[in-house]
Design a protein around this motif. Sequence first.
Motif, short mmCIF file in Angstrom:
data_model
loop_
_atom_site.label_atom_id
_atom_site.label_comp_id
_atom_site.label_asym_id
_atom_site.label_seq_id
_atom_site.Cartn_x
_atom_site.Cartn_y
_atom_site.Cartn_z
N LEU A 1 6.25 3.09 0.28
CA LEU A 1 5.53 1.83 0.17
C LEU A 1 5.44 1.16 1.53
CD1 LEU A 1 7.12 0.32 -3.09
CD2 LEU A 1 4.89 1.42 -2.86
N VAL A 2 4.29 0.52 1.78
CA VAL A 2 4.08 -0.23 3.02
C VAL A 2 3.75 -1.67 2.61
CG1 VAL A 2 2.73 -0.48 5.12
CG2 VAL A 2 3.20 1.80 4.20
N PRO A 3 4.64 -2.64 2.88
CA PRO A 3 4.38 -4.03 2.48
C PRO A 3 3.12 -4.58 3.12
CG PRO A 3 6.67 -3.73 3.14
CD PRO A 3 5.94 -2.49 3.54
N GLN A 4 2.29 -5.24 2.32
CA GLN A 4 1.07 -5.88 2.81
C GLN A 4 1.13 -7.40 2.68
OE1 GLN A 4 -1.40 -4.45 4.42
NE2 GLN A 4 -0.62 -2.36 4.20
N ASP A 5 1.79 -7.90 1.62
CA ASP A 5 1.90 -9.34 1.44
C ASP A 5 3.09 -9.64 0.54
OD1 ASP A 5 0.48 -12.10 1.77
OD2 ASP A 5 0.91 -11.98 -0.38
N PRO B 1 -7.14 -6.30 6.07
CA PRO B 1 -7.16 -4.87 6.37
C PRO B 1 -5.74 -4.31 6.25
CG PRO B 1 -8.25 -6.16 8.09
CD PRO B 1 -7.52 -7.12 7.22
N LEU B 2 -5.62 -3.07 5.84
CA LEU B 2 -4.28 -2.51 5.65
C LEU B 2 -3.47 -2.51 6.94
CD1 LEU B 2 -5.00 0.48 3.24
CD2 LEU B 2 -4.15 -1.80 2.69
N ASP B 3 -4.13 -2.43 8.06
CA ASP B 3 -3.42 -2.40 9.34
C ASP B 3 -3.62 -3.69 10.13
OD1 ASP B 3 -6.08 -2.10 9.86
OD2 ASP B 3 -5.88 -0.36 11.19
N GLY B 4 -4.03 -4.77 9.45
CA GLY B 4 -4.29 -6.02 10.16
C GLY B 4 -3.66 -7.22 9.48
N SER C 1 0.85 -1.19 0.00
CA SER C 1 0.00 0.00 0.00
C SER C 1 0.89 1.24 0.00
CB SER C 1 -0.93 -0.02 1.21
OG SER C 1 -0.19 -0.07 2.41
N ILE C 2 0.28 2.41 -0.07
CA ILE C 2 1.01 3.67 -0.13
C ILE C 2 0.77 4.47 1.14
CG2 ILE C 2 1.50 5.74 -1.49
CD1 ILE C 2 1.89 3.19 -3.08
N ASP C 3 1.84 4.86 1.78
CA ASP C 3 1.75 5.84 2.88
C ASP C 3 1.88 7.21 2.24
OD1 ASP C 3 2.20 7.60 4.96
OD2 ASP C 3 3.47 6.23 6.10
N PHE C 4 0.75 7.90 2.05
CA PHE C 4 0.77 9.16 1.31
C PHE C 4 1.51 10.28 2.05
CE2 PHE C 4 -2.80 6.89 -0.62
CZ PHE C 4 -2.46 6.98 -1.96
N PRO D 1 -15.38 -3.12 -2.08
CA PRO D 1 -16.15 -1.88 -2.26
C PRO D 1 -16.39 -1.17 -0.94
CG PRO D 1 -17.13 -3.68 -3.51
CD PRO D 1 -16.08 -4.29 -2.65
N HIS D 2 -16.34 0.15 -0.98
CA HIS D 2 -16.64 1.00 0.19
C HIS D 2 -15.78 0.59 1.39
CE1 HIS D 2 -19.98 1.42 -2.54
NE2 HIS D 2 -20.48 0.25 -2.20
N SER D 3 -14.52 0.25 1.13
CA SER D 3 -13.69 -0.32 2.19
C SER D 3 -12.22 -0.04 1.91
CB SER D 3 -13.93 -1.84 2.26
OG SER D 3 -12.98 -2.47 3.07
N HIS D 4 -11.41 -0.15 2.98
CA HIS D 4 -9.96 -0.10 2.84
C HIS D 4 -9.35 -1.48 3.07
CE1 HIS D 4 -10.00 4.50 3.82
NE2 HIS D 4 -10.46 4.22 2.62
#
Length: 811
Positions: A382-386, A426-429, A374-377, A405-408
């Motif tokens: 870059l933030v590794p997710q997988d 989840p981006l933080d999970g 993901s992107i830390d704006f 949809p309608h989600s992060h």
Amino acid sequence: MRRFAFAIALVLTCAPALAGTLTVNKIMANPDWIGPAVESPYWSANGRFIYYRLKRDGSQIRDLYRADPATGKSVKLDGRAQANADGRSVFNNQHTRAAFIRHGDVFVREIATGRLLQVTATPQTERGVQWSSDGDAVQFRIGNTWYRHALASGTTRTVAVLKSADNPQDAQPGQLERHQLRLFSVLRHARAEKDAERTHQKQLDASDTTRDATPFWLGKKVTIVDSELSPNGRWMLVVTQPRDHASGRAPVVNHYVTDSGYIHPEKARTYVGRNPPAPQSLVLLDLSTHKQFSLSLDALPAIHDDPLASLRASRQAQLRKDGHDAEARALDAPQTRGVRIADGGPATMSWSDDGTQAAVMLRAIDNKDRWIASIDFPQHRLVPQDRLHDPAWINWNYNSFGFLPHSHTLWFESEKTGYAQLYVKPLDGHAKQLTSGHFEVRLPQVSPDGKWFYVVANKQAPGAYDVYRVRASGGALERVTAYQGLYDFEEPTPFHLSPDGSRLAVLHSSAYVPPQLAVINVDGSGGRELTDTRTAQYKAMHWVQPQIVKVPSSHGHFEIYAKLYKAADFDASKPHPAVLFVHGAGYLQDVTDSWSYYFREQMFNNLLTQEGYVVLDMDYRGSEGYGRDWRTAIYQHMGHPELEDLLDGKTWLVEHDHVDPKRVGIYGGSYGGFMTEMALLRAPGQFAAGAALRPPADWMTYNDEYTSNILNDPQLDPQAYKVSSPIEYAANLKDPLLICHGLIDNNVMPTDSIRLYQRFIELHKDHFWLSLYPTERHGFVHADDWRDEYTRIHALFTRYVKPAHVDSRNP
């Protein structure tokens, strides 16, 4: 032996009529006699109709049809009706409007009223249509220039202009220019006026939203590969690569049959390792502040490691020992591994609906790692997710991903368990696995409300594909369809969710029924067939239904799935000849309940059974649909595990179907042609004859993307190429071999077959023939060439495989 360089000496007369109804002429004729497969279905914006295309009889034109699921009736749309037809739609978050591209222009449909608005009418081709996060504007691109059309005002403005050049205003004055400015006040005054005007324009650009976008200057040392705009219009991700990257020398194919009468050379793709793909980089653009930031790869796990360190050290030591120091130095590992982001395949950049989150998929050029980040704006990083690592190679399939949809919350596919499965994170999970088992999950689609995933899976059996669904929150995998025939090699996906998420448009097929369209409710009820495009002539034919069998391996505790063809009146009291058909592509699955990509070959297999042959078609190791270990079994030694499986198939036929072991032939195209050559050259005497069609004979001359995945680069791993290439075993040829190749094949070069032919000449071999087709590429398209090719194959088998006493005289 009489031998002709570009023609086989086998009999080329039209095949006589065979017992029953099948002849080579009939089955290799233009397939219009079968009836067209349904292609490219999609829903109308209001969900009332399903559009699809059919090939026109006697033409390559695809006509547009509209099916009404309520009545089951279809109509062909003429030009006037097409002017009001929808395209493949994307919907705003409120689901009140749909946008689509038709004939290269952007359209918007109001769902409630049905009103159609044409947004663009340009000579360029618009693409990438998407909705703004507020649902009031349509965003699209021409090339890498992005536009925003506001529906309320009807205005279209440029959002971002990307330039792969240096900003001319950043140029510094040279020595002579500085000398002039020092001497002359008029020049200093003019320079000051220009600087003041530039500052004034920047201030206006920042405060006046009606002005056109100011270019982003990305530098003259890069080329722009791809870009994606955030739905909220704030951010843009840009993929670049070095402008000076040498792509390598391109070989050519020659067109001999031309309008002009002159030979026309055409450049083709480069050879593997000469040169590797260009490394790519990510740039983040802040459109609100007009600033740009390079996104470092340093945060990606193992980005600075060398997964091929051991192989590299061994190869470099050998090169230095042999006195090739420069080649050894050229193999030094980079400090940071190169990555690819945009390769022309599935989407590799994804935005959340509100445009505040983004994710990117990156793959190492060495093919051993795939990352989702993901992107830390605020921090522009870059933030590794997988991370998915594979010591062999990362699968080029099963890599789709996106946001719910309608989600992060991210969703993605991964082979980390050994089989392709579906995950959410989840981006933080932590990641949560939604599906599991010894089966493959592919082509996920999310319901409009984000509560369900719909996937294609082969849970019932490796070759039985259906639509399943699973809740995005987790739960059981529920079967939706029971067709078992949803494996389609040519369609991007065999099913499409209706706009309201209540129904599925499904392309399904069976062994002798090409893909047809049906509609079914998402809970599996209310199924209805909408098409049957087969001709009366084709439906009147009687075909041998292939039996799916499991052949035990003599090289491990596993079985190889295969399709067995035998005549209905098969006489088990006498020995029979047999033929192994070998599917192409390597990573493809042909043992399914679906219509085969090799439908012509399947009809030819029927013809063979009509003449007393038994035919076996195996999903040898390396084929799709059986998990990661099956896929990567061929790593660094292509043609070895597969040949073991084919020989086990032959043994099984001898033991179970009274097949004469001395009367077994083999044939196949592309990878199947490669395996035919490997079978005859690595197991001489096992097959009475073989026909290799468009075969790769030397992997050193194939492309980079496919070959380096499986064999690494040839400079680094030459032994893998040596043991995997038929040309290295040419001295072993003992059995009759027919090679057929298109002369303008720009996938597997015809030089592969010509070079192997030359090796046979120099080795004083007999019983080999080469037939070249001047107007054919890798996939043949002309019925005359199909007929000629299979007449030769049929003659080969008739002479060397079918007889109880094979005539070994020269033809």
